[in-house]
Design an enzyme around this catalytic site. Structure first.
Site, PDB file in Angstrom:
ATOM      1  N   ASP A 467       0.821  -1.212   0.000  1.00  0.00           N
ATOM      2  CA  ASP A 467       0.000   0.000   0.000  1.00  0.00           C
ATOM      3  C   ASP A 467       0.857   1.265   0.000  1.00  0.00           C
ATOM      4  O   ASP A 467       2.056   1.226   0.311  1.00  0.00           O
ATOM      5  CB  ASP A 467      -0.905  -0.026   1.239  1.00  0.00           C
ATOM      6  N   ASP A 537     -10.774   1.686  -3.339  1.00  0.00           N
ATOM      7  CA  ASP A 537     -11.335   1.327  -2.035  1.00  0.00           C
ATOM      8  C   ASP A 537     -12.847   1.253  -2.111  1.00  0.00           C
ATOM      9  O   ASP A 537     -13.497   0.778  -1.182  1.00  0.00           O
ATOM     10  CB  ASP A 537     -10.950   2.383  -0.985  1.00  0.00           C
TER      11      ASP A 537
HETATM   12  C1  GLA Z   1      -5.789   1.916   2.324  1.00  0.00           C
HETATM   13  C2  GLA Z   1      -6.204   0.783   1.421  1.00  0.00           C
HETATM   14  C3  GLA Z   1      -7.269  -0.035   2.081  1.00  0.00           C
HETATM   15  C4  GLA Z   1      -6.778  -0.562   3.399  1.00  0.00           C
HETATM   16  C5  GLA Z   1      -6.291   0.588   4.264  1.00  0.00           C
HETATM   17  C6  GLA Z   1      -5.600   0.084   5.510  1.00  0.00           C
HETATM   18  O1  GLA Z   1      -6.805   2.825   2.480  1.00  0.00           O
HETATM   19  O2  GLA Z   1      -6.618   1.282   0.189  1.00  0.00           O
HETATM   20  O3  GLA Z   1      -7.683  -1.102   1.246  1.00  0.00           O
HETATM   21  O4  GLA Z   1      -5.740  -1.483   3.170  1.00  0.00           O
HETATM   22  O5  GLA Z   1      -5.370   1.403   3.570  1.00  0.00           O
HETATM   23  O6  GLA Z   1      -5.175   1.121   6.299  1.00  0.00           O
END
Ligand code: GLA
Length: 781
Positions: A467, A537
């Site tokens: 990420d 997301d």
């Molecule tokens: C980001 C990612 C999510 C999740 C969060 C965790 O927002 O896009 O899918 O993994 O971080 O903190």
């Protein structure tokens, strides 16, 4: 294939040709990019006949550059369009590159420190030299015949004895002879990735780019130039992309002579690179295709990405069905929670359990602990990461893990030990309470490599979600002198690529998924290291249907992670049917991101059925050729995935809103074998009695009150099945006319011949090729 005839050069692919010539002045004049043609004679016909310099145009060696289509360009020579290369030389004179030589290389060279497409064959390398300074410009062209893609590389070498400052070196320039184009870009924001925008081209510049430090959801690096009337089937369509994960720039700049210049490369703002004597600067590799129609354009790009961008052991492998812990628990979980979710998921057919954020340091929210990767949160995971991973594996699941290695929280041991390792000053505008580590510095890169090596060795994950949840603000680097400030953003990307190259070499079996607050770093550069990306997301089925549809213009579904999440959805609070959530996610790499333990027994049975169904058709759903058939304008979205051997196809029909008394509906089809027979059927979905509300009382012997226990019991006992569709028809019939579907519910009656879809309803249809019937015996009598 590369062809040369005297001063003429052409790159040809199955259906396209790209031609240019070296003029008598040593300029590279662009002649054609578009449909392929027979080039055995008549090259001269491609050269515009210009006898007199027009009006007040600046004349250079007898030509007006502003009125020419060129392969490269620079300011200060009379060409007023956006330039390809800008360099501050010691003398202050503009650079003016002229042809030196052309070479044929047997293979496409790799670019040091940057990702590049694999299996590129014969490459045309053109060397140009600046007339006034000691700079060499190298342009490389490679044709990928089967998918009609051409890649370009550009490198600048300082052969002099004084440093120069490179202000811009683009990766691609294509000068078109018409401005009658739409510039289609894919814009958005967090949770709104891939919203298309069409901007008409004309005199002046249309610019799309990212200055976030990452390739960004604001403007993807994939862009299209297409003729205004173009459709899925026809019209001139150019698709462009960049193998780069940082600030990018794409521009369509029109001039007064009806010409349109397309440029793509690193964003020139905030960019300045000191090129010392003997050094070479390489721009990221660019890719482009031309096709008649958007569908063929996408097909070319999908094939190219699948074959030449994605690499490693996961390249053509079926991707596992996963459960991700994020939307079930966020930061609040115990080892026991994780294991019980894993057990439940395994029982329903899931193959990979992914532990998302919250497992390290004291991370109970997003204000702390990023950077402390080797300190596992023992309160949550008493058996440590290794212990958890082993228990997950002993359940028969693969283990996957979330990391965000490029970041550090102010409240972390790493930051306390190395406050100077961050990019920018401590009082910068931060995102999600976190700083970006200064990846321009070797010691920081090495630290990340070492920390990740330790985590990956201990937990032995089969999958890593990598990420990156920040955009760049202050890009001061304590590791670089002030005069090199303009190099920080690009050096960051080079540092990232070094880390990814090292880790993917060291752990070749790991399936990496790139994530950046969802799809904030979806680009071919990342895909060279990570075979898939978390597209957004936003997991709402309606938003995802649109998003996956538009992302498919430039990227295949085999790179898009897509999850079934809870209802109401956590991003938009929309309630959508479980079948729709699945059927939309099935057109990507299927995962679940909800607490499967809390589903009713009936819902669990349906999820198990979904996963079993997906596994049976996974190869086609993940790797089939995707066609876009309906874009929502007639009230429906429809996409279709066709197996490479065309023996099977699946198509999704999605209805955002149920229209009353709607016109009859035809299912459309593409990509089938004309003369082959296909059997069409529809995946049964559940029709809930409760969806009929008070209408139930028109047929029920006893009165049922809405919301009552009796209604709930009746709905459980009386499973209503959805309509059936069954027909055998030829590929050509299905493609030419489609199939009239059963009538949609319109308030007047319901039986097995009525399609009850409701708002956010969907259907998944299958087309399976039938064995050719044995030829009838001829009548001898
Ligand atoms: C980001 C990612 C999510 C999740 C969060 C965790 O927002 O896009 O899918 O993994 O971080 O903190």
């Amino acid at each position: 294939m590369i062809k040369q005839q005297g001063r003429f050069f052409a790159l040809t692919t199955r259906r396209t040709a790209y031609c240019f010539q070296v003029t008598e002045q040593g300029l590279l004049q662009h002649l054609h990019y578009g449909p392929g043609m027979d080039l055995t004679s008549g090259w001269e016909a491609l050269v515009p006949q210009v006898r007199h310099a027009p009006g007040n145009g600046a004349v250079l060696d007898g030509v007006v550059l502003e009125d020419m289509a060129l392969e490269t360009s620079a300011p200060g020579l009379g060409d007023l369009r956006e330039p390809f290369v800008v360099v501050d030389t010691p003398s202050g004179s503009p650079v003016d590159f002229r042809f030196v030589q052309a070479n044929l290389l047997p293979e496409k060279p790799e670019l040091a420190g940057l990702p590049s497409a694999t299996e590129g064959g014969e490459t045309l390398e053109i060397t140009l030299a600046d007339r006034r300074s000691e700079l060499l410009l190298t342009l490389r062209y490679t044709a990928f015949d089967h998918c009609d893609v051409i890649t370009r590389q550009a490198l600048l070498t300082n052969t002099g004895n004084q440093s120069v400052t490179v202000r811009r070196l683009m990766s691609n320039q294509v000068d078109l002879h018409s401005q009658d184009f739409l510039f289609t870009t894919f814009n958005g924001a967090w949770a709104r990735e891939f919203e298309p925008t069409d901007t008409p081209c004309g005199p002046g510049a249309v610019i799309s780019g990212s200055r976030c430090g990452v390739s960004s959801s604001l403007a993807n690096s994939f862009v299209i130039l297409r003729s205004p009337g173009s459709s899925e089937e026809h019209g001139s369509c150019y698709g462009f992309n960049l193998l780069y994960s940082g600030d990018h720039f794409a521009c369509a700049s029109g001039n007064g002579y009806g010409k349109l210049r397309f440029l793509q490369g690193i964003h020139p703002e905030d960019f300045a690179w000191q090129l010392s004597p003997g050094e070479t600067f390489a721009a990221p590799e660019a890719m482009m295709t031309w096709a008649d129609g958007l569908s063929a354009m996408s097909e070319n790009l999908h094939q190219f990405i699948r074959r030449h961008i994605v690499r490693g052991v996961w390249k053509d492998k079926p991707r596992p069905v996963l459960i991700n812990s994020w939307e079930s628990f966020y930061f609040r979980f115990t080892q026991r929670d994780l294991l019980s979710l894993a057990r439940q998921s395994r029982d329903l057919g899931v193959e990979l359990f992914v532990l998302d954020d919250g497992w390290f340091g004291h991370r109970d929210n997003d204000t702390c602990s990023l950077g402390d990767w080797t300190t596992v949160n023992r309160k949550k995971l008493p058996d440590g990461l290794e212990g958890l991973a082993n228990q997950i594996r002993s359940l028969g699941l693969q283990f996957g893990l979330w990391v965000e290695p490029e970041m550090v929280s102010a409240d972390s041991d790493l930051y306390r030990a190395h406050p100077d390792w961050i990019l920018g000053r401590a009082d910068q505008a931060v995102g999600r309470h976190q700083y970006i580590l200064d990846l321009t510095r070797r010691e920081v890169q090495d630290h990340i490599i070492a920390a990740m090596t330790e985590v990956f060795t201990k937990a032995a994950p089969a999958y890593i979600k990598w990420d990156m949840n920040r955009i760049f603000t202050d890009t001061f680097s304590a590791g670089l002198p002030p005069e090199r400030r303009g190099e920080v953003r690009h050096r960051y990307v080079l540092g990232l690529y070094r880390i990814l190259e090292t880790l993917t070499q060291r752990f070749p079996q790991i399936l990496f998924e790139s994530c950046a607050s969802g799809g904030n770093r979806t680009d071919p550069g990342m895909l060279c290291y990570m075979p898939q990306v978390w597209l957004s997301d936003n997991t709402d089925a309606l938003c995802r249907c649109r998003m996956q549809y538009y992302a498919s213009f430039g990227y295949p579904q085999s790179v898009m992670g897509a999850h079934v999440s809870g209802s109401p959805n956590h991003q938009v609070l929309r309630r959508t049917p479980l079948d729709t959530r699945f059927q939309v996610a099935a057109f990507g790499l299927l995962g679940y991101e909800c607490d499967l333990r809390t589903l009713s027994p009936e819902e669990k049975r349906r999820v198990a059925g979904q996963i079993a169904f997906y596994k049976s058709y996974r190869q086609t759903l993940q790797y089939g050729q995707l066609y876009r058939l309906r874009d929502g304008k007639d009230g429906f979205w429809q996409v279709m995935a066709v197996a490479p051997d065309k023996s099977q196809a699946l198509t999704l029909l999605f209805q955002p809103e149920n229209r009353p008394n709607a016109p009859a509906l035809r299912l459309l089809a593409r990509g089938l074998v004309d003369h082959a027979a296909y059997r069409l059927w529809v995946r049964p979905v559940q029709v809930d009695l409760r969806d009929f509300g008070g209408l139930v009382n028109m047929v029920s012997p006893v009165r049922i009150r809405q919301g009552s226990l009796a209604e709930a019991t009746a709905s459980k006992l009386m499973a209503l099945s959805s309509e059936e569709e069954s027909i055998v028809a030829s590929g050509s019939l299905l493609t030419a006319c489609g199939v009239w579907l059963k009538q949609g519910f319109s308030g007047t009656g319901y039986d097995e011949k009525t399609r009850v879809m409701g708002d956010f309803g969907s259907r998944l249809y299958l087309l399976e090729r039938q064995e050719a019937p044995a030829a009838p015996e001829s009548d001898q009598h």
